[in-house]
Write a protein that holds these residues in place. Structure first.
Motif, mmCIF file in Angstrom:
data_model
loop_
_atom_site.group_PDB
_atom_site.id
_atom_site.type_symbol
_atom_site.label_atom_id
_atom_site.label_comp_id
_atom_site.label_asym_id
_atom_site.label_seq_id
_atom_site.Cartn_x
_atom_site.Cartn_y
_atom_site.Cartn_z
ATOM 1 N N ILE A 126 0.853 -1.157 -0.084
ATOM 2 C CA ILE A 126 0.017 -0.041 -0.030
ATOM 3 C C ILE A 126 0.924 1.282 -0.097
ATOM 4 C CG2 ILE A 126 -1.711 1.291 1.162
ATOM 5 C CD1 ILE A 126 -2.700 -1.346 2.617
ATOM 6 N N SER A 127 0.425 2.115 -0.811
ATOM 7 C CA SER A 127 1.387 3.331 -1.081
ATOM 8 C C SER A 127 0.786 4.654 -0.395
ATOM 9 C CB SER A 127 1.483 3.707 -2.484
ATOM 10 O OG SER A 127 2.298 4.835 -2.785
ATOM 11 N N VAL A 128 1.551 4.856 0.728
ATOM 12 C CA VAL A 128 0.849 5.986 1.682
ATOM 13 C C VAL A 128 1.715 7.215 1.257
ATOM 14 C CG1 VAL A 128 0.365 6.780 3.923
ATOM 15 C CG2 VAL A 128 -0.018 4.469 3.127
ATOM 16 N N GLU A 129 0.956 8.319 1.020
ATOM 17 C CA GLU A 129 1.485 9.857 1.051
ATOM 18 C C GLU A 129 1.435 10.315 2.355
ATOM 19 O OE1 GLU A 129 1.860 11.665 -2.443
ATOM 20 O OE2 GLU A 129 0.707 13.584 -1.904
ATOM 21 N N VAL A 130 2.404 10.733 2.992
ATOM 22 C CA VAL A 130 2.485 11.293 4.395
ATOM 23 C C VAL A 130 2.782 12.891 4.269
ATOM 24 C CG1 VAL A 130 3.493 11.484 6.731
ATOM 25 C CG2 VAL A 130 3.090 9.237 5.489
ATOM 26 N N ILE A 131 1.642 13.862 4.810
ATOM 27 C CA ILE A 131 1.865 15.419 4.705
ATOM 28 C C ILE A 131 1.922 15.672 6.245
ATOM 29 C CG2 ILE A 131 0.517 17.318 3.853
ATOM 30 C CD1 ILE A 131 -0.762 15.951 1.718
ATOM 31 N N ASP A 132 2.737 16.502 6.375
ATOM 32 C CA ASP A 132 3.171 17.225 7.740
ATOM 33 C C ASP A 132 2.710 18.859 7.392
ATOM 34 O OD1 ASP A 132 4.110 18.659 9.736
ATOM 35 O OD2 ASP A 132 6.061 18.168 9.427
ATOM 36 N N PRO A 133 1.745 19.068 8.000
ATOM 37 C CA PRO A 133 1.217 20.438 7.570
ATOM 38 C C PRO A 133 1.979 21.514 8.145
ATOM 39 C CG PRO A 133 0.175 19.392 9.676
ATOM 40 C CD PRO A 133 0.847 18.339 8.899
ATOM 41 N N ARG A 134 2.774 21.324 9.029
ATOM 42 C CA ARG A 134 3.815 22.343 9.592
ATOM 43 C C ARG A 134 3.055 23.541 10.341
ATOM 44 N NH1 ARG A 134 8.815 22.507 5.294
ATOM 45 N NH2 ARG A 134 7.444 23.488 4.006
ATOM 46 N N THR A 135 1.985 24.176 9.711
ATOM 47 C CA THR A 135 1.404 25.043 10.721
ATOM 48 C C THR A 135 0.158 24.646 10.387
ATOM 49 O OG1 THR A 135 1.231 26.333 8.702
ATOM 50 C CG2 THR A 135 3.028 27.053 10.026
ATOM 51 N N LEU A 136 -0.907 24.696 11.305
ATOM 52 C CA LEU A 136 -2.227 24.293 11.295
ATOM 53 C C LEU A 136 -3.016 25.633 11.316
ATOM 54 C CD1 LEU A 136 -2.469 22.017 14.492
ATOM 55 C CD2 LEU A 136 -2.662 21.287 12.040
ATOM 56 N N ILE A 137 -2.558 26.999 11.571
ATOM 57 C CA ILE A 137 -3.215 28.049 11.036
ATOM 58 C C ILE A 137 -2.042 29.060 10.799
ATOM 59 C CG2 ILE A 137 -4.782 30.126 11.825
ATOM 60 C CD1 ILE A 137 -5.420 28.703 14.219
ATOM 61 N N PRO A 138 -1.860 29.364 9.500
ATOM 62 C CA PRO A 138 -2.792 28.797 8.498
ATOM 63 C C PRO A 138 -2.742 27.122 8.044
ATOM 64 C CG PRO A 138 -1.012 30.216 7.389
ATOM 65 C CD PRO A 138 -0.729 30.395 8.917
ATOM 66 N N LEU A 139 -3.523 26.609 7.574
ATOM 67 C CA LEU A 139 -3.573 25.345 6.932
ATOM 68 C C LEU A 139 -3.377 25.437 5.434
ATOM 69 C CD1 LEU A 139 -3.669 22.409 7.693
ATOM 70 C CD2 LEU A 139 -6.051 22.545 7.346
ATOM 71 N N ASP A 140 -2.297 24.452 5.063
ATOM 72 C CA ASP A 140 -2.309 24.448 3.492
ATOM 73 C C ASP A 140 -3.348 23.574 2.979
ATOM 74 O OD1 ASP A 140 -1.388 24.209 0.881
ATOM 75 O OD2 ASP A 140 0.835 23.583 1.618
ATOM 76 N N LYS A 141 -4.325 24.001 2.705
ATOM 77 C CA LYS A 141 -5.526 23.107 1.973
ATOM 78 C C LYS A 141 -5.178 22.623 0.740
ATOM 79 C CE LYS A 141 -9.482 25.145 2.402
ATOM 80 N NZ LYS A 141 -10.715 26.358 2.517
ATOM 81 N N ALA A 142 -4.403 23.474 0.058
ATOM 82 C CA ALA A 142 -4.094 22.950 -1.442
ATOM 83 C C ALA A 142 -3.399 21.800 -1.601
ATOM 84 C CB ALA A 142 -3.335 24.253 -2.217
ATOM 85 N N THR A 143 -2.291 21.688 -0.485
ATOM 86 C CA THR A 143 -1.655 20.679 -0.691
ATOM 87 C C THR A 143 -2.169 19.218 -0.227
ATOM 88 O OG1 THR A 143 0.591 21.916 -0.293
ATOM 89 C CG2 THR A 143 0.840 19.613 0.143
ATOM 90 N N ILE A 144 -3.061 19.724 0.720
ATOM 91 C CA ILE A 144 -3.697 18.379 1.218
ATOM 92 C C ILE A 144 -4.972 17.857 0.105
ATOM 93 C CG2 ILE A 144 -5.160 17.323 3.155
ATOM 94 C CD1 ILE A 144 -4.105 19.701 4.758
#
Lengths: 324, 334
Positions: A228-246
């Protein structure tokens, strides 16, 4: 590039910024001769008590005084020994600091950074182990930073200190003593830019700090054991949140899991999962999932390990998403 | 005499301005013309006035919520009133109102919504004045109810330790909202508490403008010259309810009458002094009052006229601008 502890990367960020701007002071508990409890910042021998202000153990004062300094034109960094203790400074950080700009119709600002240390590390029990992002995240006017790795710890802290808003920089005791490669000298990371830590095709996981570390291990094993190929995203900041990358990642994988240490109920994972459900509904192959702690206080000593999210839980959640 | 006649007259005008402003605003509320939730400074004008005149023009302060003279002394009446009733011409577009007036360029450190929490903020501000070597001192005013918050002691203790250039003024007006001091004071004098922290403190008659001004001058000079904090307990009496419209039914009638006798009106007190010293005649003072009222009612008329046009009131579109909440553009405020 140098290899150093996350904590040392933070110290480097503060030192470089203090060197550049005399209006930056560092204030907190036990930061004089002792040098800091969790964060050995190394500042006192360099800047002395003029700029490294060892404060009474009075959290309300520490944060409120920093706010006063910030409105007066300084750029203070204040530290609370445990993030759980933010409750004692809730009024200045949640009721006062984030309203300065608004109530002046955009004319005034409170450029201050609040650093604190959250999460489990050594079984410290119910009032020294919590992750408190959700306490902060519902307050308009604050920014919320949650670095997971050493280089981000530096780049984001420098950005936090230079930011003209009050920034809450929450680090996690389980990641502060891990080594990483850190760029030397000037290095900043803009807020609201997530980091794709591992690329994958089947499932998107958003996780930070301890859960990020666990998610990375789980992703590796899922690949090896089940393909199973999993992509892991670390948001780094919650505010502001990088919606686009997610959202871009979900568009590709069609499956979403968010993981955090704080209780699942009313945690920030709920916000991120809802955002995905609202904005990527047609990309989803299964309902977004959340993992977090059960709604009980963190128990003492070894029992804590049974409360916080485990690698096994993450693997099972991913398998559930894939098999649906 | 320590103060020039001009200065004495100027202080009188500030007191009268504070009093009549509250009177007129209440009349406007009653008429249903200009409505605003506010707290009367009536009977406590000597304290705010002393602070207003003792501070240098560029020195900051954090007001209490009963500091009308101190507010008005530095501000334009029209823009202030506009802020209070929430139209765009107000200092902060009607966003802050007068309780949270955030006007750092005019030396107003915003008074937090949670009273008492302002004390450590003000104390941090005083730290900055010293750290940045400004040579300035500052004042923070609070009520006797506020004085019971724990944050006050965290802050005052630190001000002693750090030797900060700040003067804390506690307006002891005998009430904390609806409660009387049997509920919240255990010491003989409120100033005793500050002594326990190692801070010089004094209890003065807060209805005597000259006594207030003198002690404020001394305290501010100590702060400017030797960076020493001081706590001043200004004893006064709250003649009105907690907020405009509070009929104060909880107030014991005989207690109220006794207190009114014990704490005579600070403006009438001062008028006697001014007449006795041949500084102003009763007629001259009456003219000042008439002119002050005219100026304030004039501002009320202007504000009222502006309010008739809905375009002058801020809308959600006006205030949801990202730059009002964050320094840099932020997505998703709605």
């Amino acid at each position: 590039m140098s290899k150093m502890l996350y904590m040392s990367a933070m110290a480097q960020a503060v030192q470089e910024e203090m060197e550049a701007d005399k209006n930056i002071v560092y204030m907190g508990e036990d930061i004089g001769k002792f040098g800091g409890t969790f964060f050995k910042n190394g500042l006192f021998p360099i800047y002395g008590k003029e700029r490294v202000i060892e404060m009474p153990i009075a959290e309300n004062l520490i944060v409120a005084a920093a706010l006063g300094m910030a409105t007066a034109g300084m750029r203070p960094i204040c530290e609370l020994m445990y993030a759980d203790f933010i409750s004692l400074a809730f009024d200045p950080i949640c009721n006062e600091a984030p309203k300065i700009r608004f109530q002046s119709a955009g004319k005034a600002s409170a450029p201050m950074t609040l650093i604190s240390f959250q999460g489990t590390i050594d079984g410290s029990g119910s009032v020294h182990s919590q992750c408190v992002e959700a306490w902060i995240a519902n307050v308009p006017g604050l920014k919320l930073v949650v670095p997971s790795i050493a280089s981000d710890a530096k780049g984001l802290l420098k950005t936090a200190i230079r930011d003209n808003d009050p920034v809450v920089y929450l680090t996690h005791k389980s990641v502060m003593y891990i080594n990483g490669d850190v760029p030397d000298g000037e290095y900043t990371i803009p807020f609201g830019k997530a980091r794709v830590a591992r690329e994958g095709r089947d499932v998107t996981i958003v996780a930070w700090q301890r859960c990020y570390m666990v998610a990375m291990e789980a992703a590796q094993e899922l690949e090896e054991e089940f393909g199973i190929s999993v992509e892991v995203i670390d948001p780094r900041t919650l505010i502001p949140l990088d919606k686009a990358t997610i959202l871009e990642s979900v568009k590709k994988t069609g499956r979403f899991l968010v993981v955090h240490d704080a209780p699942k109920k009313y945690g920030v994972g709920g916000e991120i999962a809802s955002m995905v459900a609202e904005e990527a509904y047609h990309d989803l192959k299964s309902a977004p999932l959340r993992l977090g702690a059960p709604s009980i206080p963190i128990p003492f000593f070894k029992l804590e390990e049974q409360v916080i999210v485990s690698k096994q839980q993450i693997k099972e959640a991913v398998k559930k998403l894939v098999n649906e | 005499m320590k103060y020039t006649n001009n200065e004495l007259i100027s202080m009188y005008k500030t007191m009268v301005l504070g009093r009549i402003y509250d009177d007129v605003l209440w009349e406007e509320n009653q008429k249903g013309r200009l409505y605003s939730m506010f707290h009367f400074s009536t009977g406590q004008e000597a304290i705010g006035t002393a602070a207003a005149h003792a501070l240098r023009e560029n020195e900051p302060f954090m007001p209490s919520h009963r500091c009308r003279p101190l507010h008005l002394h530095r501000l334009d009446i029209y823009k202030y009133l506009a802020e209070q009733v929430g139209i765009k011409d107000g200092y902060n577009m009607g966003i802050s109102g007068d309780p949270h007036l955030t006007l750092l360029d005019k030396g107003f450190i915003p008074n937090p919504g949670v009273l008492g929490q302002g004390c450590p903020i003000a104390t941090g501000f005083a730290f900055a004045l010293k750290y940045m070597k400004t040579g300035k001192a500052m004042v923070q005013l609070m009520g006797d109810g506020t004085y019971n918050q724990g944050a006050v002691y965290e802050a005052m203790n630190w001000a002693v330790v750090q030797k900060l250039p700040i003067v804390y003024v506690v307006e002891n007006n005998a009430f904390a909202m609806t409660t009387t001091q049997d509920v919240y004071v255990g010491t003989e004098a409120l100033s005793d508490r500050a002594k326990g922290l190692g801070m010089d403190s004094i209890t003065v008659n807060g209805n005597d403008i000259l006594a207030m001004r003198e002690i404020m001058d001394i305290a501010l000079d100590r702060a400017r010259i030797s960076s020493t904090p001081t706590m001043i307990e200004a004893v006064t009496y709250r003649r009105q309810g907690h907020f405009a419209g509070d009929t104060a039914d909880y107030r014991d009638k005989s207690f109220h009458e006794q207190m009114l006798l014990k704490h005579p009106d600070p403006i009438l007190n001062y008028e006697k002094v001014l007449i006795q010293r041949n500084i102003l005649t009763q007629d001259e003072m009456d003219i000042i009052k008439v002119e002050t009222r005219k100026m304030i009612t004039g501002a009320c008329d202007m504000v009222y006229e502006k309010m008739q046009n809905p375009a002058n009131k801020p809308s959600i579109q006006d205030i949801i601008k990202p730059e009002f909440t964050y320094a840099s553009p932020m997505e998703g405020l709605i």
